[in-house]
Design a protein around this motif. Structure first.
Motif, mmCIF file in Angstrom:
data_model
loop_
_atom_site.group_PDB
_atom_site.id
_atom_site.type_symbol
_atom_site.label_atom_id
_atom_site.label_comp_id
_atom_site.label_asym_id
_atom_site.label_seq_id
_atom_site.Cartn_x
_atom_site.Cartn_y
_atom_site.Cartn_z
ATOM 1 N N GLU B 214 42.038 7.224 43.543
ATOM 2 C CA GLU B 214 42.549 8.292 42.667
ATOM 3 C C GLU B 214 42.696 9.575 43.486
ATOM 4 O O GLU B 214 41.893 9.845 44.382
ATOM 5 C CB GLU B 214 41.560 8.557 41.519
ATOM 6 C CG GLU B 214 41.518 7.485 40.463
ATOM 7 C CD GLU B 214 42.698 7.545 39.517
ATOM 8 O OE1 GLU B 214 43.366 8.601 39.481
ATOM 9 O OE2 GLU B 214 42.961 6.542 38.837
ATOM 10 N N ASN B 215 43.715 10.378 43.123
ATOM 11 C CA ASN B 215 43.841 11.694 43.753
ATOM 12 C C ASN B 215 42.709 12.588 43.288
ATOM 13 O O ASN B 215 42.287 12.504 42.140
ATOM 14 C CB ASN B 215 45.155 12.352 43.354
ATOM 15 C CG ASN B 215 46.333 11.693 44.012
ATOM 16 O OD1 ASN B 215 46.221 11.220 45.139
ATOM 17 N ND2 ASN B 215 47.435 11.657 43.294
ATOM 18 N N ASN B 216 42.252 13.461 44.194
ATOM 19 C CA ASN B 216 41.243 14.427 43.795
ATOM 20 C C ASN B 216 41.931 15.711 43.357
ATOM 21 O O ASN B 216 42.278 16.560 44.175
ATOM 22 C CB ASN B 216 40.304 14.695 44.973
ATOM 23 C CG ASN B 216 39.159 15.573 44.584
ATOM 24 O OD1 ASN B 216 39.165 16.150 43.495
ATOM 25 N ND2 ASN B 216 38.173 15.694 45.447
#
Lengths: 250, 247, 237
Positions: B214-216
């Motif tokens: 997942e993107n932060n």
């Protein structure tokens, strides 16, 4: 002459002010025509873009819709323009193209002018409506093209003055604008526009007046939602008249 | 006839020699001198405007969400700083000390407005990219800081080099920070999805996202820029230990 | 009532440092001790308090499209807004120079410790930022401009005071050597800003009464203190 004496400082500042003022104002005056021409062409480009897309198809050939092309071909497609009041009646003697929404928005609703452009492209007619509202930092604006049913969105264009790159500024990206295509602006009998919804689960449902938000850009997204509803709902009277007249012709 | 040609040839030769001579002395005196090269290289590390001189932080936070605006801003700052430094350096013996701040700001602001107006008329697309940075460039304290600390006391050529060097050092940090923020925050570089495409479900995703990555989103928020710069400082000072502060 | 809203909003919710990250350079460089921080913070409040209303007047009566109409109908079409940056910055620079002269005259010690950063208030982005936000917010009266100037100045003051207090404490902590000074300050500011982001959800417009606002104000203060102690304990651990 002493560099710290008051008279030297005074003379220096006077000379500086004169030089700067002359340079800047002559530059601004000299470049003004070209700048306003650029702005005018961009407006035409934006209006065309909402229903044409990135390239114009003329006699089977497709030409990229640059600003120059847009200003040349604008009058071939945009056949009619209206400057409406809030009741949907056309104001005489007002050039819709020259109406600046930034100024209109400051006026009370009864005095505002609502521009609308009627265009024909590849045998279909479209209605283009300019939008303007507030994002997180500054103004956001755009154009939305409606199809003949005055309900389905053909395309949208958004732009902004200073939203955060990577967050709010993403409203100018293709994927966000494409998600509006085929969305409806009516819900029942009232115009609600299209909601930019956080945590949207509807996938590609085109009947629910909602599209997926940009993660991290809640306030800009809310700005888009508000701008769509607030602007579009004032065209309702005009839309109804238009629909009535069509039924009558049939 | 031939005499004439000979004459013009000779004149041309002399002129060429003169030009060669001029450029040579110029090179010998300034371009190649060690002190001048130091002006260019120092701000990249030992005297970096952001991590050591603490100048120009605001813009470093505002525009490092993506690489592209960071690079546009760096280029604009290189231009404005080099020009501003030269102009102030030429004026340094004329400016009264008491109103020097106003003079400096007026010079910088005029330069920026001139650039903005010209771009708006001739390169409209570039100007749209730059327009949001205009205010940030005028108030970029790197520009003021260097005008005040360097250009007011040095000749135009040296000031020019100092301007280029400091703007480059500033741009370097901007690009490093923007690289990490764009990569970790949105999984992109220059807008291209380098870590694969994230679909609505796991099945639709490709690349790293198919593995559940997942993107932060935190990296897109400004506080994260502060922390990334903090880490850059940490790394820089653990390599270059003479920069370590007492407390 | 509206003024109070604006005041609270500009101090906490739209804090110059933690929400907009404006005026960072001097904030980071002059926050080593509480004493100098107070000096600079007071200077920023003063400069903002004066420049925002002055720039408001200039913007309303000189620069905006149609602003010159008070001179006569002929002038109504003049739009000088392309000069707004340079006018704002000129006003700011002259005010700063004034402050510099006053401080030099009355408090040479403070002048010495503020060093290069006194002239740099002129490019303290929060000052020009204040002027530009003022222009953007389209205030309806000068009282709003004054309130906004004071509020954002106090917000900035609070921020630099908080970080200076933390930095004085940190001097006794065992920070990794390369992080000492600037590095750890960046990271703490980042953490504080994350804390301040929680104010963003507070809505002051609408029909809440004064009590609600005061409660919000109080909880804001609480939040800030809690957070500071949290940061300090985190670092001490």
């Amino acid at each position: 002459m002493d560099r710290n004496s008051n008279s030297y400082i005074f003379i220096f500042s006077v000379i500086m002010v004169i030089v700067v003022a002359v340079v800047l104002s002559s530059l601004a005056t000299a470049l003004k025509p070209m700048q306003s021409e650029n702005v005018r062409q961009e407006k035409m480009q934006n209006i065309l873009k909402t229903f044409v897309g990135d390239s114009l198809k003329i006699d089977g050939k497709s030409i990229e819709l640059t600003r120059a092309v847009a200003s040349e071909k604008y009058n071939d497609y945009v056949l009619n323009q209206y400057a409406l009041d809030y009741k949907g009646a056309n104001k005489d003697g007002v050039d819709a193209f020259q109406v600046k929404l930034a100024e209109e928005l400051k006026k009370p609703l009864e005095e505002q002018t609502f521009p609308l452009y009627e265009a024909t492209y590849e045998g279909k007619s479209y209605y283009v409506i300019p939008l303007r509202g507030a994002g997180l930092w500054n103004a956001i604006w755009g154009y939305v093209a409606l199809e003949e049913d005055l309900n389905t969105i053909k395309g949208v264009i958004f732009d902004h003055a200073g939203e955060t790159a990577g967050l709010g500024a993403e409203i100018t990206t293709d994927w966000f604008q494409e998600s509006f295509v085929n969305e409806k602006i009516y819900q029942g009998q009232s115009i609600v526009g299209v909601e930019v919804k956080k945590g949207y689960q509807g996938g590609n449902d085109k009947g629910d007046n909602a599209v997926n938000a940009i993660s991290g850009a809640t306030i800009t997204g809310d700005g888009v939602t508000a701008m769509m509803e607030e602007r579009l709902k004032n065209y309702k009277d005009f839309f109804e008249q238009k629909k009535q007249s069509k039924v009558a012709i049939r | 006839m031939s005499q004439e040609i000979k004459d013009t040839n000779e004149a041309k030769k002399k002129k060429d020699e003169l030009i060669l001579f001029l450029t040579k002395t110029e090179e010998r005196e300034s371009l190649l001198s060690k002190a001048n090269r130091k002006l260019l290289s120092d701000p990249l590390d030992d005297n970096n405007p952001i991590t050591v001189q603490v100048l120009g932080i605001c813009s470093a936070l505002a525009i490092t969400v993506q690489l592209k605006p960071a690079i546009v801003m760096s280029v604009a700052v290189v231009f404005v700083m080099a020009m501003g430094n030269v102009v102030i350096s030429l004026l340094r013996n004329l400016v009264p000390n008491r109103i020097r701040i106003i003079v400096q700001l007026v010079v910088v602001a005029s330069l920026v407005i001139v650039v903005d107006q010209v771009l708006k008329a001739y390169l409209y697309d570039v100007s749209k990219q730059l327009s949001i940075f205009i205010g940030l460039i005028i108030t970029n304290c790197i520009i003021m800081g260097r005008l005040e600390a360097f250009a007011l006391g040095n000749g135009p050529w040296k000031s020019f080099l100092d301007g280029i060097g400091n703007a480059a050092g500033y741009g370097l940090i901007l690009i490093i920070v923007a690289f990490f923020r764009e990569l970790l925050g949105s999984g992109k570089l220059f807008g291209f999805e380098v870590l694969g495409h994230k679909g609505l479900t796991l099945e639709e995703s490709t690349g790293l996202y198919a593995l559940g990555y997942e993107n932060n989103g935190f990296f897109l928020l400004s506080p994260m820029a502060l922390i990334v710069v903090g880490v850059v400082i940490w790394y820089q000072r653990s390599r270059n230990r003479k920069l370590i502060e007492e407390n | 009532m509206d003024l109070l809203n604006l005041f609270v909003k500009s101090i906490f919710i739209e804090n110059m440092i933690f929400a907009y990250f404006l005026g960072m350079c001097s904030y980071l460089a002059v926050s080593k001790t509480v004493k100098t921080a107070v000096g600079l913070g007071a200077a920023v409040i003063f400069v903002l308090l004066i420049t925002v209303p002055v720039n408001y007047l200039i913007d309303t009566y000189l620069l905006q499209a149609g602003a010159l109409s008070w001179l006569g109908a002929d002038y109504a079409s003049i739009d000088l807004s392309f000069l707004s940056y340079i006018m704002f910055i000129a006003v700011i620079a002259s005010m700063v120079q004034l402050v510099e002269m006053v401080v030099e005259k009355f408090s040479p010690a403070l002048y010495g410790s503020l060093g290069i950063f006194l002239p740099l208030i002129a490019v303290n982005c929060s000052i020009l930022g204040g002027a530009l936000f003022m222009q953007q917010k389209a205030f309806t009266g000068i009282s709003e401009a004054i309130t906004y100037g004071a509020g954002s100045g106090i917000g900035w003051f609070l921020a630099i005071l908080a970080i200076a207090a933390i930095r004085e404490k940190i001097a006794y902590s065992n920070v990794p050597a390369p992080l000492k000074g600037l590095g750890i300050t960046f990271i703490i500011t980042g953490l504080m800003a994350i804390g301040f982001m929680s104010f963003m959800g507070i809505k002051l417009e609408g029909n809440e009464d004064e009590k609600v606002q005061e409660a919000a104000l109080e909880s804001n203060n609480m939040g800030e203190e809690d957070e500071q102690t949290a940061v300090i304990t985190a670092i001490e651990n």
